[in-house]
Design an enzyme around this catalytic site. Structure first.
Site, PDB file in Angstrom:
ATOM      1  N   GLU A 150      70.836   6.478  54.245  1.00  0.00           N
ATOM      2  CA  GLU A 150      71.652   5.274  54.018  1.00  0.00           C
ATOM      3  C   GLU A 150      70.691   4.182  53.570  1.00  0.00           C
ATOM      4  O   GLU A 150      69.979   3.599  54.391  1.00  0.00           O
ATOM      5  CB  GLU A 150      72.359   4.879  55.322  1.00  0.00           C
TER       6      GLU A 150
ATOM      7  N   CYS B 225      73.485  -4.442  53.963  1.00  0.00           N
ATOM      8  CA  CYS B 225      73.283  -3.555  52.812  1.00  0.00           C
ATOM      9  C   CYS B 225      74.445  -3.660  51.826  1.00  0.00           C
ATOM     10  O   CYS B 225      74.300  -3.282  50.677  1.00  0.00           O
ATOM     11  CB  CYS B 225      73.105  -2.125  53.274  1.00  0.00           C
TER      12      CYS B 225
HETATM   13  P1  NAD Z   1      62.672   0.021  56.335  1.00  0.00           P
HETATM   14  O1  NAD Z   1      62.823   1.091  55.333  1.00  0.00           O
HETATM   15  O2  NAD Z   1      61.483  -0.849  56.262  1.00  0.00           O
HETATM   16  O3  NAD Z   1      62.651   0.629  57.818  1.00  0.00           O
HETATM   17  C1  NAD Z   1      63.723   1.409  58.335  1.00  0.00           C
HETATM   18  C2  NAD Z   1      63.204   2.254  59.481  1.00  0.00           C
HETATM   19  O4  NAD Z   1      62.305   3.234  58.965  1.00  0.00           O
HETATM   20  C3  NAD Z   1      62.409   1.483  60.536  1.00  0.00           C
HETATM   21  O5  NAD Z   1      62.748   1.976  61.812  1.00  0.00           O
HETATM   22  C4  NAD Z   1      60.960   1.822  60.180  1.00  0.00           C
HETATM   23  O6  NAD Z   1      60.067   1.727  61.250  1.00  0.00           O
HETATM   24  C5  NAD Z   1      61.108   3.258  59.726  1.00  0.00           C
HETATM   25  N1  NAD Z   1      60.032   3.759  58.853  1.00  0.00           N
HETATM   26  C6  NAD Z   1      59.197   3.051  58.060  1.00  0.00           C
HETATM   27  N2  NAD Z   1      58.354   3.890  57.404  1.00  0.00           N
HETATM   28  C7  NAD Z   1      58.685   5.145  57.777  1.00  0.00           C
HETATM   29  C8  NAD Z   1      58.188   6.445  57.436  1.00  0.00           C
HETATM   30  N3  NAD Z   1      57.222   6.608  56.551  1.00  0.00           N
HETATM   31  N4  NAD Z   1      58.757   7.508  58.007  1.00  0.00           N
HETATM   32  C9  NAD Z   1      59.795   7.368  58.872  1.00  0.00           C
HETATM   33  N5  NAD Z   1      60.295   6.177  59.249  1.00  0.00           N
HETATM   34  C10 NAD Z   1      59.748   5.068  58.705  1.00  0.00           C
HETATM   35  O7  NAD Z   1      64.017  -0.828  56.281  1.00  0.00           O
HETATM   36  P2  NAD Z   1      64.391  -2.159  57.075  1.00  0.00           P
HETATM   37  O8  NAD Z   1      63.601  -3.308  56.511  1.00  0.00           O
HETATM   38  O9  NAD Z   1      64.341  -1.918  58.548  1.00  0.00           O
HETATM   39  O10 NAD Z   1      65.932  -2.322  56.677  1.00  0.00           O
HETATM   40  C11 NAD Z   1      66.341  -2.955  55.501  1.00  0.00           C
HETATM   41  C12 NAD Z   1      66.824  -1.944  54.478  1.00  0.00           C
HETATM   42  O11 NAD Z   1      67.792  -1.096  55.070  1.00  0.00           O
HETATM   43  C13 NAD Z   1      67.528  -2.605  53.312  1.00  0.00           C
HETATM   44  O12 NAD Z   1      67.112  -2.015  52.104  1.00  0.00           O
HETATM   45  C14 NAD Z   1      68.995  -2.303  53.559  1.00  0.00           C
HETATM   46  O13 NAD Z   1      69.793  -2.287  52.403  1.00  0.00           O
HETATM   47  C15 NAD Z   1      68.907  -0.964  54.203  1.00  0.00           C
HETATM   48  N6  NAD Z   1      70.125  -0.701  54.985  1.00  0.00           N
HETATM   49  C16 NAD Z   1      70.987   0.239  54.531  1.00  0.00           C
HETATM   50  C17 NAD Z   1      72.159   0.478  55.215  1.00  0.00           C
HETATM   51  C18 NAD Z   1      73.145   1.529  54.762  1.00  0.00           C
HETATM   52  O14 NAD Z   1      73.988   1.897  55.557  1.00  0.00           O
HETATM   53  N7  NAD Z   1      73.056   2.037  53.542  1.00  0.00           N
HETATM   54  C19 NAD Z   1      72.449  -0.244  56.368  1.00  0.00           C
HETATM   55  C20 NAD Z   1      71.552  -1.201  56.792  1.00  0.00           C
HETATM   56  C21 NAD Z   1      70.385  -1.419  56.099  1.00  0.00           C
END
Ligand code: NAD
Length: 523
Positions: free
Chosen positions: A252, A286
């Site tokens: 997502e 998002c």
């Molecule tokens: P992010 O990608 O920075 O982090 C998301 C999660 O992934 C965190 O828990 C982080 O610690 C973890 N993570 C980071 N690197 C990783 C790796 N290499 N392997 C595994 N896990 C890892 O995102 P964010 O800043 O927390 O959230 C914002 C983003 O999320 C925006 O782009 C937003 O659009 C998206 N989002 C999407 C939805 C949806 O349902 N499509 C919903 C909410 C947010």
């Protein structure tokens, strides 16, 4: 071949964010005060947690679905009972208005639990497959739990996204290990406290904490499915790791939701939808309205009304009374917003509202409206994830559809028109996981509708029937309806006679001509 277990340690080395201390601090986005700490999990911790989850799942997966649902309903009751506690913490940790903490975080989880609890038995019942040819055989698919599901979640809806995915996995008979965002670790600790207090099996729902490297360690620890919600770049890394292990993942990812305002749109509703859709959760959604394509016939009026409504919004510390727009949960998003606004202004956009950090400390960014935007500006093409709504005037609906589709993302989109049929026709031409006609955002809170993206917005769906089945292994069983004979006609030995009958059968079944001619072939 290099052992896959090296990836987490590689990430740990590269991840400059990993501090030397072993505690993760959660700080208020409003004033920077320390709200609490949680210990950062080591790779060994993560392996231990997953092993315990696997043992707990064995008994849980054997329970009848109705029994699992009955127990999960106890969690719902406890969540509702302790709603205010959850709201207080969500508001302090994320900086979102209390109204939003309740309406967008707590209530959707309670509703989703009720939805699945009432339907899971039916949705996960074995499904008969009608045989078109081999009528003498019965085929059916049954749904078995996958095992341990790893959930890696973001900070913008740290309760509803995480718990929604967790509940779906649990109802399907899995154990869950959550790696919440490092930005908002406390709220899910509260969820775990509530889980444990309801007497549900402790190891069935567990947490690991830390930065990206801990998320990577969770994937490496042998989980059977990953549900990841976060940015596109991280999603690609997660997909790569899951690919190496051949485990399924639901991704997502980001969005850049367009809103098409047709010439016949209801002006007042459209303006209010833009303001709510652009600034709720301070634009950190998002599916936020991230670009408006307004028909030239209504563009100016719509823009003026939006600017007027924005001037009425109250922004401030949500812990100190009713505000409409709270803080920016993750401070770096302010830099992102500033960068996109500066790029747009340099290329000719005009700031009609906001445009700046709020004075007086804290992570606040003014609700911002830009006009005269176009696709040369990153504000129209890249995800902002902050309170910025750019307007672009279009000559007709065809241009709006073309521009809406001119994006690498496709999560949500919105169409506003008084003509519902036209709205649906436009909606079907917009390349997006979901398109809402005359509404914004609500679909994520509707548990029965599939939610997810196309293009780089993700793979797979959460919510609805498909997500529950996706948390399961669909296994096929095929059985002879009647007795069996010593051998099937297509088994050994192959003889000229069996070949002749096979050919006659193929002609009778699939050849041209009338049914009588084909029966004649057989004789
Ligand atoms: P992010 O990608 O920075 O982090 C998301 C999660 O992934 C965190 O828990 C982080 O610690 C973890 N993570 C980071 N690197 C990783 C790796 N290499 N392997 C595994 N896990 C890892 O995102 P964010 O800043 O927390 O959230 C914002 C983003 O999320 C925006 O782009 C937003 O659009 C998206 N989002 C999407 C939805 C949806 O349902 N499509 C919903 C909410 C947010």
């Amino acid at each position: 071949m290099a052992a896959p277990t090296t990836i987490a340690s590689e990430l740990e080395r590269k991840d400059t964010k990993v501090p030397t201390r072993e505690q993760l601090e959660s700080r208020s986005p409003v004033d920077g005060s320390l709200l609490g700490t949680v210990p950062i999990s080591t790779s060994a911790d993560v392996h231990r947690v997953v092993a315990r989850a696997r043992r707990a799942q064995e008994a849980w997966g054997l329970l009848p679905i109705a029994e699992r649902c009955e127990r999960i309903l106890r969690l719902r009751n406890a969540i509702v009972e302790r709603a205010e506690e959850l709201v207080d913490l969500l508001t302090r940790e994320c900086g979102k208005p209390r109204h939003e903490s309740l309406a967008h975080e707590v209530i959707p989880v309670a509703d989703l639990i009720g939805y699945y609890a009432a339907r899971a038995e039916k949705l996960l019942a074995p499904r008969d497959i009608e045989m078109h040819l081999m009528k003498h055989r019965r085929s059916y698919v049954h749904y078995a739990p996958r095992g341990v599901v790893g959930i890696i979640s973001p900070w913008n809806f740290p309760f509803s996204i995480t718990m929604g995915d967790a509940v779906t996995a649990l109802v399907a008979g899995n154990a869950v290990v959550v790696k919440p965002s490092e930005v908002t670790p406390l709220i899910i600790e509260k969820a775990k406290e509530i889980w444990d207090a309801t007497g549900l099996p402790e190891d069935l729902f567990q947490l690991v904490h830390g930065y990206g490297a801990v998320g990577a360690a969770l994937i490496e620890a042998g989980v059977d499915k990953v549900v990841f919600t976060g940015g596109v770049a991280t999603g690609k890394r997660v997909a790569q790791m899951c690919g190496e292990r051949l485990i399924p993942c639901t991704l997502e990812l980001g969005g850049k939701a367009p809103l098409i305002a047709c010439a016949d749109a209801d002006l007042e509703r459209t303006a209010r939808a833009i303001v709510f859709g652009g600034f709720v959760n301070a634009g950190q959604v998002c599916v936020s309205v991230e670009r408006v394509y307004a028909h030239a016939a209504i563009h100016d009026q719509l823009l003026e009304r939006v600017v007027g409504l924005v001037s009425e919004l109250k922004q401030g510390d949500p812990t100190k009374g009713d505000v409409d727009v709270g803080a920016i949960t993750f401070g770096k998003q302010i830099d992102v917003a500033e960068k996109h606004i500066a790029d747009a202004v340099a290329k000719g956009a005009i700031v009609r509202a906001g445009g700046h950090r709020r004075d007086g400390g804290g992570q606040f960014f003014q609700p911002t409206v830009l006009e005269k935007c176009d696709h040369r500006m990153t504000v129209m093409t890249e995800e902002i994830f902050g309170p910025v709504v750019p307007f672009m005037k279009v000559e007709d609906e065809e241009e709006a559809i073309r521009l809406a589709n001119d994006s690498h993302l496709g999560l949500n989109a919105y169409v506003f028109t008084k003509d519902r049929d036209k709205g649906c026709r436009i909606a079907e031409r917009v390349v997006s996981g979901s398109v809402l006609v005359n509404d914004v955002l609500t679909n994520h809170a509707i548990p029965e509708t599939p939610f997810g993206g196309v293009k780089q917005s993700g793979i797979g769906r959460v919510h609805g029937e498909d997500a529950l089945r996706d948390m399961s292994q669909a296994r096929h069983v095929n059985v002879n309806r009647f007795g069996t004979t010593a051998r099937e006609p297509i088994w050994y030995p192959y003889t000229p006679e069996t070949f002749k009958w096979l050919l006659k059968g193929a002609r009778a079944l699939f050849g041209g001509g009338s049914i009588l001619q084909r029966i004649g072939e057989l004789l």
